[in-house]
Design an enzyme around this catalytic site. Structure first.
Site, PDB file in Angstrom:
ATOM      1  CG  HIS A  61      -5.609  -2.335  -0.070  1.00 31.24           C
ATOM      2  ND1 HIS A  61      -4.606  -2.413  -1.022  1.00 31.24           N
ATOM      3  CD2 HIS A  61      -5.141  -1.488   0.888  1.00 31.24           C
ATOM      4  CE1 HIS A  61      -3.580  -1.659  -0.646  1.00 31.24           C
ATOM      5  NE2 HIS A  61      -3.881  -1.098   0.508  1.00 31.24           N
ATOM      6  CB  SER A  73      -0.943  -0.039   1.210  1.00 31.32           C
ATOM      7  OG  SER A  73      -1.966   0.911   1.105  1.00 31.32           O
ATOM      8  CG  ASP A 129      -6.267  -3.905  -3.780  1.00 29.00           C
ATOM      9  OD1 ASP A 129      -7.092  -2.978  -3.618  1.00 29.00           O
ATOM     10  OD2 ASP A 129      -5.081  -3.837  -3.429  1.00 29.00           O
TER      11      ASP A 129
END
Length: 372
Positions: free
Chosen positions: A349, A160, A316
């Protein structure tokens, strides 16, 4: 596999001011960090791991002083947020590497951020803290490593926002990093992600207890707005199939036809997430880091020298596989060393924290090939 054991967070003060992209500089910057493993005599086995928005320096092992709230749902509160990936025999093998983890610039878990004391006033920075970027975070990490005598990195890794830092390292310091491991990340947040982040920030700033960011010491903090921001953010980290599998339309105790109380299990779950997050995170830090990852846009890749590993997840939608593919295509066209993997998993995610077992062999092989 074994853990790295009990770990103490340490702190280092940078000796000089840190210049920032906004044109300002920060003095007396403190960096919270942890290390796992042993540095080689040639200092050539160091891996820097970079955390996501809500993480901290405690990436592995059991914290010597466990916080009130841990960073991972369903785990012991003192366990590091990437413990499944860091340790003897794990993806980032501490029998081979010295792994370094820092709390990033702007944080609220030991590194200088909005809740830190402004040396010019003796009061918390609050909204007077300068606007920061991912490049500033990396610049701070570089200055920190200089103080440890680490000139070159075997790898920089993160998921991320941590993956954004790894990409920034490869473009900003191409001669100082051998490899990057970029997981569930992107070259630039897509408009839908920008929009959800904007809503989360608005929730905080519209809470009267935010007080323009000057809530420290007042006895009031924007907990309600911060909780809503976490609810919004948490939903973006999940996926529709994942939510359906975990909660469906399951009721807590049957419909009671009240307006204020949660009736569905997913509502109760979100409230729990909000309450836990408010206890461990600072609202101003959330605003600054959210803005920094929104600003991020990766520069030209032609200067990249690091071997690049990209891992993304099929469900995601916030950091979609298409973004990693775009990076891979560009690096391939430029003749760079890159490999790209898409893992089919339903958890959105959050897969970069939940699918450690499937990432581990990919990362281990990639790092091993770099030493052959």
């Amino acid at each position: 596999m074994t853990s790295v054991g009990v770990v103490e967070t340490r702190y280092l003060d940078l000796p000089g001011p840190l210049p920032l992209d906004c044109g300002r500089e920060l003095s007396r910057v403190r960096v919270a960090y942890e290390t796992y493993g042993t540095m080689s005599p040639d200092r050539d086995n160091v891996i820097l791991v970079c955390h996501a928005l809500s993480g901290d320096a405690h990436a592995a092992g059991i914290a010597a002083q466990p916080p009130e709230e841990g960073t991972r749902e369903g785990y012991a509160k003192g366990l590091g947020w990437w413990d499944g990936m860091i340790g003897p025999g794990k993806a980032f093998d501490t029998d081979r590497y010295l792994v370094v983890s820092t709390n990033l610039l702007g944080g609220c878990r030991g590194t200088t951020g909005p809740s830190s004391t402004d040396p010019a006033t003796g009061e918390p920075y609050g909204p007077d803290f300068p606007v920061i970027t991912v490049a500033d975070m990396v610049r701070c990490e570089r200055a920190f490593l200089d103080e440890l005598g680490i000139d070159r990195l075997a790898a920089v890794a993160g998921g991320s926002l941590g993956g954004m830092q790894a990409l920034e390292w490869a473009t900003r310091y191409p001669d100082q990093v051998d490899a990057i491991v970029v997981i569930a990340s992107t070259h630039a947040l897509q408009p839908q992600g920008v929009a959800w982040n904007a809503i989360a920030r608005e929730a905080i700033m519209r809470d009267p207890d935010w007080q323009g960011g000057r809530y420290y010491g007042t006895g009031r903090a924007p907990d309600a707005g911060m909780g809503v921001a976490r609810m919004v953010g948490h939903i973006t980290y999940l996926s529709a199939p994942g939510l359906a599998e975990k909660f469906g339309r399951r009721l807590q105790d049957g419909l009671n036809y009240t307006i204020t109380e949660p009736e569905f299990a997913v509502e109760s779950y979100l409230r729990h997430q909000a309450a836990a997050f408010v206890r461990r995170f600072d609202a101003n830090t959330y605003l600054y880091l959210s803005r920094a990852l929104t600003y991020f846009e990766l520069g030209p890749l032609d200067q990249v020298k690091a071997r690049t590993l990209l891992i993304s997840f099929s469900s995601d939608w916030l950091y979609p596989p298409a973004a990693s593919q775009e990076i891979a295509d560009t690096l391939t066209r430029l003749g760079k060393s890159v490999e790209n993997h898409v893992i089919d998993a339903p958890y959105g995610h959050d897969c970069f924290l939940l699918e450690e077992a499937r990432q581990t062999p990919i990362v281990r092989r990639f790092l091993q090939e770099g030493t052959e």
